[in-house]
Design an enzyme around this catalytic site. Structure first.
Site, mmCIF file in Angstrom:
data_model
loop_
_atom_site.group_PDB
_atom_site.id
_atom_site.type_symbol
_atom_site.label_atom_id
_atom_site.label_comp_id
_atom_site.label_asym_id
_atom_site.label_seq_id
_atom_site.Cartn_x
_atom_site.Cartn_y
_atom_site.Cartn_z
ATOM 1 N N HIS A 78 39.812 58.514 -25.287
ATOM 2 C CA HIS A 78 40.149 57.923 -23.982
ATOM 3 C C HIS A 78 41.440 58.537 -23.436
ATOM 4 O O HIS A 78 41.503 58.963 -22.292
ATOM 5 C CB HIS A 78 40.282 56.402 -24.116
ATOM 6 N N ASP A 107 43.185 81.254 1.819
ATOM 7 C CA ASP A 107 42.644 80.850 0.520
ATOM 8 C C ASP A 107 43.793 80.828 -0.474
ATOM 9 O O ASP A 107 44.942 81.072 -0.117
ATOM 10 C CB ASP A 107 41.560 81.841 0.047
ATOM 11 N N TRP A 143 46.192 60.013 -29.011
ATOM 12 C CA TRP A 143 46.315 61.197 -28.154
ATOM 13 C C TRP A 143 47.582 61.984 -28.471
ATOM 14 O O TRP A 143 47.716 63.144 -28.105
ATOM 15 C CB TRP A 143 46.243 60.825 -26.667
ATOM 16 N N SER A 171 43.591 76.949 -18.947
ATOM 17 C CA SER A 171 43.158 76.576 -17.599
ATOM 18 C C SER A 171 44.339 76.080 -16.763
ATOM 19 O O SER A 171 44.515 76.489 -15.608
ATOM 20 C CB SER A 171 42.083 75.500 -17.704
ATOM 21 N N SER A 172 45.159 75.219 -17.355
ATOM 22 C CA SER A 172 46.282 74.661 -16.591
ATOM 23 C C SER A 172 47.270 75.736 -16.190
ATOM 24 O O SER A 172 47.787 75.737 -15.068
ATOM 25 C CB SER A 172 47.028 73.623 -17.425
ATOM 26 N N HIS A 255 56.821 64.931 -22.796
ATOM 27 C CA HIS A 255 57.539 64.204 -21.760
ATOM 28 C C HIS A 255 57.426 64.866 -20.388
ATOM 29 O O HIS A 255 57.071 64.197 -19.426
ATOM 30 C CB HIS A 255 58.975 63.858 -22.118
ATOM 31 N N GLU A 257 55.036 66.508 -19.473
ATOM 32 C CA GLU A 257 53.636 66.274 -19.133
ATOM 33 C C GLU A 257 53.453 64.988 -18.313
ATOM 34 O O GLU A 257 52.669 64.962 -17.368
ATOM 35 C CB GLU A 257 52.807 66.211 -20.418
ATOM 36 N N TYR A 259 55.446 63.778 -16.249
ATOM 37 C CA TYR A 259 55.871 64.052 -14.867
ATOM 38 C C TYR A 259 54.891 64.962 -14.153
ATOM 39 O O TYR A 259 54.736 64.877 -12.935
ATOM 40 C CB TYR A 259 57.302 64.598 -14.849
ATOM 41 N N SER A 270 54.076 60.656 -0.141
ATOM 42 C CA SER A 270 55.023 61.073 0.900
ATOM 43 C C SER A 270 54.317 61.666 2.117
ATOM 44 O O SER A 270 54.934 61.824 3.177
ATOM 45 C CB SER A 270 56.008 62.106 0.338
ATOM 46 N N HIS A 304 63.256 60.126 -26.469
ATOM 47 C CA HIS A 304 63.170 58.671 -26.261
ATOM 48 C C HIS A 304 61.804 58.130 -26.700
ATOM 49 O O HIS A 304 61.612 56.927 -26.761
ATOM 50 C CB HIS A 304 63.504 58.268 -24.820
ATOM 51 N N HIS A 305 60.870 59.030 -27.003
ATOM 52 C CA HIS A 305 59.612 58.587 -27.619
ATOM 53 C C HIS A 305 59.782 58.410 -29.118
ATOM 54 O O HIS A 305 58.844 58.026 -29.800
ATOM 55 C CB HIS A 305 58.504 59.606 -27.357
ATOM 56 N N THR A 330 64.462 58.722 -9.201
ATOM 57 C CA THR A 330 63.231 57.971 -8.936
ATOM 58 C C THR A 330 63.516 56.846 -7.946
ATOM 59 O O THR A 330 62.726 56.590 -7.027
ATOM 60 C CB THR A 330 62.655 57.395 -10.246
ATOM 61 N N LYS A 333 63.656 58.081 -4.420
ATOM 62 C CA LYS A 333 62.336 58.266 -3.826
ATOM 63 C C LYS A 333 61.776 56.950 -3.306
ATOM 64 O O LYS A 333 61.281 56.869 -2.182
ATOM 65 C CB LYS A 333 61.370 58.895 -4.841
ATOM 66 N N ARG A 452 50.303 48.457 -30.660
ATOM 67 C CA ARG A 452 49.215 49.157 -29.975
ATOM 68 C C ARG A 452 48.288 49.791 -31.004
ATOM 69 O O ARG A 452 48.624 49.888 -32.177
ATOM 70 C CB ARG A 452 49.784 50.209 -29.024
#
Lengths: 534, 370
Positions: A78, A107, A143, A171-172, A255, A257, A259, A270, A304-305, A330, A333, A452
């Site tokens: 998932h 294009d 994950w 790909s990315s 991390h 990722e 963002y 926006s 921080h993880h 943040t 924004k 979790r």
């Protein structure tokens, strides 16, 4: 002879090829954008079914439907599918569709590579999903695939998972290179960087993040591959390796990722809020600087993880302070969006509803993020449902709602038809209620002490889990309304004008709806009403 | 409702924070100085967030209500204001500093591991905890005691469903206790909310943490890092006793040791070993190899009909005693006593139609001496 004539003809009028080859060989940014979006929607439903399997099992305490091994496979798949298969490709799809049109280009800069970067994905995900049918089952280590659980104790299918991740990364990176090349080289004459729409800006920054961190992910899975098959001990303490090294490398990718999954959403919102507030975006320049600051900060907060892995005190303090600092850009924004609405002339079409929900619910996710940043308190929150609630608030009503908002906002432009507004609103309200009923109680579960990734839980967690499961099914099934609305919009639907929305400005709205197959064959005139910076 | 009432009743009898009433919506204050300061920190930050939310969403909903096109609102033309933008950068920084100060203080307190009066090494195993009291002859494993029938919904679930263990960690009240955490296989995380201790147990590492609990009581927690299929079934129970009761418990542990040694001297019949072996198998082996020994294809090998069970016993004994490196099969020599080892091996070799025959307690004892 006949075929030569035909090919000469088709070069002349620049139309799409017919049949399946149009989609297989296409180098057109719109076709590829559509492919990405359809792929993402498919993955959203596959990943969603897995989420509902998880929620169904958690409806009551005890093991009812699935066994713990399969539960772990579901949580892992998932997460991977939603991150790499649903959210990221959806934003790439939006980028493909919109960036050339927003910067006045015909294009993407590298169309053939664009075709490749899309077509790698279905193969990568077929490989990943095929692990569900293998002996020993699919990846079952979350994950985040922490070593040594994912190296020494994983099912054999982990090797397929590693190659699938490699392909997604390729790909990315190719997609990101294309975005950067398009934005930097193909802007219409007269469009300076600080004239660009914010969606283009956020994607430019996101693309740099992708290029910086996807190789790190590739590195960490390659190290795993070496540990599993070639006798190295990067992550095996018995061989002189270090399990915590895995986490440092993973989160140095992981991390930024998160963002990558939210910056384009900032761009989308926006674009939408000023349109429906009929007012220019407040603080364009500070929006750009805030986005860049968030991107830079994202590289120095990864640990921080890992507050509970036993970092030294100085490390904990450093990562706590830098993480808290992210709240500043943040916040800027969010304040700018609110100031854009203030003294506007607002209407509430479906894209605006999704965007407003985005602002409120993403901010709630930001608050729980700030709480998680406080290291001593994080010892209590870490790896509980409080974290699950936090990242689902930023990813579902954050990223996913912004993608929904973008889809409704640009559907009339893409298809030339208006979608059904009443059905769109119904979709919004059911999603809004569903999301909150699902994820809000998870804050309480986490604070009450539910870890979790557990398939079964103690009795005092029963009631909120039941509520969350109801919400999950409501949210899941209400997405079918979206599918129905999109299909009926493509097939029928009122004709849309070029400008579509009263408040829209920017180059993409000067094209017809739907736009011609090659967006701008002549560079358009770029004048002040089209500038994003007011 | 029945559960609710019973939980309240029990809350009056024991202070067992994880078993409070349903619909618990907040962190518990806990039972230590640290846990209370963490709770206060949590509440302060929560209220600051609520205040910010009220202001920001207040302005937003004001705009949504009053600045609607349908009410005839005309859009203003401002879209920049340097001083406003500077203000809403500076003000959040000030708020963050005011949060960072108490957070740092608490964190520094948590890292003060000096002058502990008792050291306990905690080792994570798939899926149980081992507690070794350093400089004392106390060393035991602690695993889930909830019957499998409750998990599979064949029995009514008990009060402490999934939060109960066969042997809790016992510590004295009012004393500073240092925990040394490590792991035998994958990463686990030892978490007891009432003590505000959560620290990862990592193979090859020794992490430190500490606690000082004021009042005797029973405090419950769970493993908090995904550690495989039984991650959800790895509870932690800490029994805090008064210093006198704790001393009695320590003495009791020594006499239990003597009883255990005596039982290893006794002649065990195969029938007795089978009965004991079944219990040991359920507690230590069934999680992977399943109750009927059928295993899980591709993950955990089946024991039914396995050549290892019917062939030469030496290889079977070696696998149980020393584990299989690179797999989830653990070395049980350190986890089980000689009688239990002989019993479970005998059980595996004779149950479900296996024809391997018995092994004796003496045979195992000889091998362990080597």
């Amino acid at each position: 002879m006949g075929s030569i004539e035909q090919s000469v003809q088709s070069t002349d009028h620049h139309g799409p090829a017919k049949g399946i080859t149009r989609w297989l060989y296409t180098t057109n940014h719109k076709d590829i954008g559509t492919l990405y979006l359809l792929f993402s929607l498919t993955m959203f439903f596959i990943g969603g079914c897995m989420a509902l399997t998880i929620r169904a099992e958690l409806f009551q305490p005890g093991l009812q439907l699935i066994m713990p091994e399969f539960f772990n496979q579901m949580t892992t798949m998932h997460g991977l599918i939603m991150v790499f298969g649903a959210v990221m490709p959806a934003f790439v799809g939006l980028a493909n569709w919109m960036i050339p049109m927003m910067v006045g280009a015909p294009d993407m800069a590298l169309p053939r590579m664009n075709n490749w970067s899309f077509w790698i994905l279905p193969f990568a995900f077929s490989m990943m999903l095929s692990t569900l049918l293998m002996e020993g089952g699919a990846p079952n280590f979350g994950w985040t695939f922490y070593a040594p659980l994912s190296t020494t104790y994983a099912p054999p299918s982990v090797t397929f998972f590693i190659f699938a991740v490699h392909m997604m990364g390729i790909s990315s990176i190719m997609g990101a290179i294309n975005v950067i090349a398009t934005i930097l080289n193909m802007r219409v004459p007269g469009m300076k960087l600080m004239d660009m729409p914010l969606f283009v800006w956020t994607w430019l920054i996101t693309a740099f993040l992708l290029i910086a961190v996807m190789p790190v992910l590739a590195g960490v899975v390659t190290m795993m591959l070496m540990d599993i098959h070639f006798g190295t001990s990067f992550f095996d303490a018995a061989g002189g390796g270090d399990p915590v090294l895995f986490q440092h490398v993973f989160w140095f990718f992981g991390h930024p990722e998160v963002y990558i999954m939210i910056l384009p959403a900032f761009g989308v919102v926006s674009e939408i809020i000023p349109t429906f507030a009929r007012k220019r975006l407040f603080g364009y320049a500070s929006m750009v600087y805030a986005t860049a600051s968030i991107a830079i900060l994202s590289f120095i907060v990864w640990a921080h993880h890992m507050f509970t892995v036993g970092l030294p005190l100085v490390g904990e303090l450093f990562f706590m302070y830098t993480t808290m600092l992210i709240a500043v850009p943040t916040g800027v924004k969010v304040f700018n969006w609110v100031a854009t609405m203030f003294r506007g002339s607002m209407t509430f079409e479906t894209p605006m509803l999704f965007s407003l929900a985005f602002v409120v619910l993403f901010t709630i996710g930001g608050f729980s993020g700030l709480m998680l940043a406080i290291a001593p308190a994080d010892f209590q929150y870490h790896d509980t449902y409080f974290v699950v609630a936090h990242f689902h608030y930023v990813l579902v009503p954050g990223s996913v709602f912004s993608i929904m908002a973008a889809a409704y906002f640009w559907l009339p432009k893409w298809t030339g038809h208006m979608y059904n507004e009443a059905m769109g609103k119904l979709h919004f309200w059911l999603s809004f209620i569903g999301v909150n009923v699902t994820f809000f109680p998870m804050h309480f579960l986490g604070l009450a002490g539910m870890p979790r990734r557990i398939p079964d839980y103690a009795l005092q967690f029963a009631d909120f889990n039941m509520v969350a499961t109801f919400g999950a099914f409501l949210f899941g099934f209400s997405q079918l309304i979206f599918v129905y609305n999109v299909i009926s919009c493509i097939r029928s639907g009122k004709k849309a004008t070029a400008q579509v929305w009263e408040g829209s400005h920017g180059l993409e709205w000067t094209l017809s709806s739907p736009p011609p197959y090659h967006s701008f064959t002549e560079p358009p005139a770029f004048t002040s009403p089209h500038r994003a910076n007011g | 409702m029945r559960r609710n009432g019973r939980a309240l009743l029990f809350a009056g009898l024991f202070y067992a924070p994880l078993v409070s009433a349903d619909w618990q919506v907040n962190l518990i204050e806990g039972a230590t100085e640290i846990s209370r300061s963490v709770y206060n920190l949590h509440m302060v930050i929560f209220y600051i967030c609520v205040a910010i939310a009220v202001i920001v969403f207040g302005v937003m909903f004001w705009s949504i209500f009053w600045h609607r096109k349908s009410r005839g609102a005309k859009a203003a033309h401002f879209h920049e204001s340097t001083w406003v933008e500077i203000a809403w950068t500076i003000v959040p920084v000030i708020i963050l500093v005011s949060m960072a100060v108490p957070a740092s203080t608490t964190l520094i307190q948590m890292y003060d591991k000096n002058s502990a009066e008792l050291d306990i090494q905690i080792t994570g195993y798939q899926w149980k905890w081992r507690y070794q009291y350093l400089n004392q002859d106390i060393d035991f494993f602690s695993s889930l005691s909830t019957p499998p029938e409750q998990i599979s919904n064949e029995q009514i679930k008990g009060e402490n469903y999934l939060l109960e263990v066969d042997k809790p960690l016992v510590i004295p009240a009012g004393k500073k206790i240092r925990f040394l955490l490590t792991s035998n296989d994958v990463i686990h995380s030892w978490w007891v909310p009432a003590l505000a201790v959560k620290k990862d147990a990592i193979p090859g590492f020794v992490n430190e943490s500490w606690t000082r609990v004021d009042q005797p009581g029973i405090y419950r927690g769970q493993c908090a890092e995904l550690c495989g299929r039984d991650h959800g079934f790895m509870p932690i129970v800490v029994e805090v006793k008064s210093p006198e009761d704790y001393q009695m418990w320590v003495a009791e542990q020594a006499s239990l040791k003597v009883v255990e040694q005596q039982s290893a001297q006794k002649e065990w019949s195969q029938a007795e070993l089978m009965i004991r072996g079944e219990a040991v198998y359920k507690a230590s082996c069934a999680a992977c190899h399943q109750l009927e020994g059928q295993g899980i294809p591709g993950v955990f090998p089946a024991l039914v009909g396995s050549p290892l069970m019917s062939g030469d016993s030496a290889e079977h004994i070696d696998a149980v005693l020393h584990g299989r490196s690179g797999t989830a099969m653990q070395a049980f020599a350190e986890q089980l006593n000689t009688v239990d080892l002989a019993a479970v091996i005998t059980y595996e070799r004779s149950a479900w139609g296996n024809q391997g025959g018995a092994v004796t307690v003496q045979q195992i004892a000889e091998l362990l001496k080597e």
